[in-house]
Scaffold this motif. Structure first.
Motif, mmCIF file in Angstrom:
data_model
loop_
_atom_site.group_PDB
_atom_site.id
_atom_site.type_symbol
_atom_site.label_atom_id
_atom_site.label_comp_id
_atom_site.label_asym_id
_atom_site.label_seq_id
_atom_site.Cartn_x
_atom_site.Cartn_y
_atom_site.Cartn_z
ATOM 1 N N CYS A 212 0.822 -1.221 0.000
ATOM 2 C CA CYS A 212 0.000 0.000 0.000
ATOM 3 C C CYS A 212 0.853 1.266 0.000
ATOM 4 C CB CYS A 212 -0.944 0.012 1.195
ATOM 5 S SG CYS A 212 -0.108 -0.029 2.797
ATOM 6 N N ASP A 213 2.154 1.123 -0.302
ATOM 7 C CA ASP A 213 3.062 2.287 -0.316
ATOM 8 C C ASP A 213 3.044 3.033 1.012
ATOM 9 O OD1 ASP A 213 3.495 1.657 -3.003
ATOM 10 O OD2 ASP A 213 1.974 3.057 -3.704
ATOM 11 N N MET A 214 3.047 2.302 2.113
ATOM 12 C CA MET A 214 2.978 2.924 3.429
ATOM 13 C C MET A 214 4.177 3.840 3.658
ATOM 14 S SD MET A 214 1.373 3.350 6.273
ATOM 15 C CE MET A 214 0.138 2.054 6.191
ATOM 16 N N GLY A 215 3.903 5.045 4.121
ATOM 17 C CA GLY A 215 4.946 6.011 4.414
ATOM 18 C C GLY A 215 4.550 6.898 5.566
ATOM 19 N N PRO A 216 5.417 7.818 5.959
ATOM 20 C CA PRO A 216 5.133 8.667 7.130
ATOM 21 C C PRO A 216 3.923 9.571 6.957
ATOM 22 C CG PRO A 216 7.104 9.424 5.963
ATOM 23 C CD PRO A 216 6.742 8.097 5.387
ATOM 24 N N HIS A 217 3.504 9.825 5.711
ATOM 25 C CA HIS A 217 2.374 10.721 5.485
ATOM 26 C C HIS A 217 1.107 9.975 5.033
ATOM 27 C CE1 HIS A 217 5.149 13.997 6.062
ATOM 28 N NE2 HIS A 217 5.895 13.585 5.061
ATOM 29 N N SER A 218 1.128 8.659 5.109
ATOM 30 C CA SER A 218 -0.046 7.877 4.719
ATOM 31 C C SER A 218 -1.208 8.162 5.670
ATOM 32 C CB SER A 218 0.274 6.380 4.743
ATOM 33 O OG SER A 218 1.269 6.060 3.784
ATOM 34 N N VAL A 219 -2.407 8.264 5.110
ATOM 35 C CA VAL A 219 -3.617 8.484 5.910
ATOM 36 C C VAL A 219 -4.311 7.138 6.126
ATOM 37 C CG1 VAL A 219 -5.861 9.625 6.008
ATOM 38 C CG2 VAL A 219 -3.896 10.815 4.997
ATOM 39 N N CYS A 220 -4.513 6.790 7.399
ATOM 40 C CA CYS A 220 -5.069 5.493 7.738
ATOM 41 C C CYS A 220 -6.269 5.641 8.669
ATOM 42 C CB CYS A 220 -4.012 4.625 8.430
ATOM 43 S SG CYS A 220 -2.476 4.409 7.481
ATOM 44 N N GLU A 221 -7.181 4.687 8.581
ATOM 45 C CA GLU A 221 -8.368 4.675 9.445
ATOM 46 C C GLU A 221 -8.608 3.272 9.971
ATOM 47 O OE1 GLU A 221 -11.419 8.040 7.742
ATOM 48 O OE2 GLU A 221 -11.440 6.077 6.761
ATOM 49 N N LEU A 222 -8.960 3.195 11.242
ATOM 50 C CA LEU A 222 -9.387 1.937 11.834
ATOM 51 C C LEU A 222 -10.910 1.864 11.803
ATOM 52 C CD1 LEU A 222 -7.222 1.337 15.034
ATOM 53 C CD2 LEU A 222 -7.443 -0.207 13.081
ATOM 54 N N VAL A 223 -11.433 0.711 11.383
ATOM 55 C CA VAL A 223 -12.879 0.532 11.271
ATOM 56 C C VAL A 223 -13.258 -0.768 11.957
ATOM 57 C CG1 VAL A 223 -14.832 0.344 9.702
ATOM 58 C CG2 VAL A 223 -12.853 1.743 9.051
ATOM 59 N N LYS A 224 -14.309 -0.727 12.744
ATOM 60 C CA LYS A 224 -14.790 -1.944 13.407
ATOM 61 C C LYS A 224 -15.330 -2.916 12.357
ATOM 62 C CE LYS A 224 -17.854 -3.512 17.106
ATOM 63 N NZ LYS A 224 -18.858 -3.091 18.122
ATOM 64 N N SER A 225 -14.937 -4.183 12.478
ATOM 65 C CA SER A 225 -15.392 -5.179 11.503
ATOM 66 C C SER A 225 -16.894 -5.434 11.682
ATOM 67 C CB SER A 225 -14.640 -6.492 11.711
ATOM 68 O OG SER A 225 -13.276 -6.326 11.388
#
Length: 225
Positions: A212-225
């Motif tokens: 996913c090209d993870m880097g220091p400026h990647s925007v991420c969200e946690l979502v309940k399954s």
């Protein structure tokens, strides 16, 4: 804004984020309302060692030294590393040790690492090492044979009670991690590990980070399954 010296940094950051969105007349994204900022770290291959293993590899009475403190309180990447000898004598040198010492030895590899070494390793939660492959470790003072403990670590999220309450989850529940950007992806089955002293942090391995090209400026969200 008036803050006292006793105001937690996480609370200050949340208040500032809310104020910035309000000033811009924008709705505050739900992730910005979380009690603590979400950190996603890519966990490179590493090894956890017992006291017995450290002494076999580095000498009697040897103590690991801190190279870098990790995000979770009390844990560190050590200056010391070892060589892992896998099937058919294939090796990985400079395998980083993470401290402090644990009750059981455990090597964590990404799938690419495991295939390069010739391992057929299962996907396991940390600590679940029964029936997993072993390996030989080499240090400056000698060798140490692991009967088992080589795994691909399942993706997981550490969180404290306030984070668990915000997301509506409990220990050992599963969540989803959305990574936005040019190469977006959704990771399923992110195991929740809830504890009093844990900081909100997702661990994925290097293969997952590269996907996913993870880097220091990647925007991420946690979502309940």
């Amino acid at each position: 804004m008036d803050f006292t010296g006793d105001t937690p940094r996480s609370a200050i950051e949340r208040i500032v984020r809310e104020a910035v969105y309000k000033q811009l007349h924008l709705p505050v994204p739900r992730r910005q309302l979380a009690p603590n900022p979400l950190v996603v770290n890519v966990s490179a291959r590493h090894v956890h060692l017992t006291r017995e293993a450290v002494e076999a590899l580095f000498g009697k009475g040897y103590e690991l030294s801190v190279h870098k403190w990790l995000y979770q309180e009390g844990f560190f990447a050590a200056k010391e590393s070892v060589t892992l000898i896998g099937p058919r004598s294939r090796v990985i040198s400079n395998l980083r040790i993470l401290g402090p010492c644990r009750p059981e030895n455990q090597v964590e590899l990404a799938l690419t690492d495991a295939r390069a070494l010739g391992f057929d390793v299962p996907l396991r939660n940390s600590g679940d090492i029964k029936g997993t492959p072993g390996c030989m470790l080499m240090g400056p003072a000698g060798f140490y044979e692991m009967d088992c403990g080589v795994i691909r670590a399942a993706r997981h999220v550490h969180m404290g009670p306030s984070d668990a309450q915000f997301y509506g989850v409990k220990d050992k529940d599963f969540m989803k991690l959305r990574v936005l950007g040019e190469n977006p992806i959704v990771f399923e089955k992110v195991l929740c590990r809830v504890g009093e002293k844990l900081r909100l942090e997702v661990h994925i391995d290097t293969d997952e980070g590269n996907a996913c090209d993870m880097g220091p400026h990647s925007v991420c969200e946690l979502v309940k399954s």
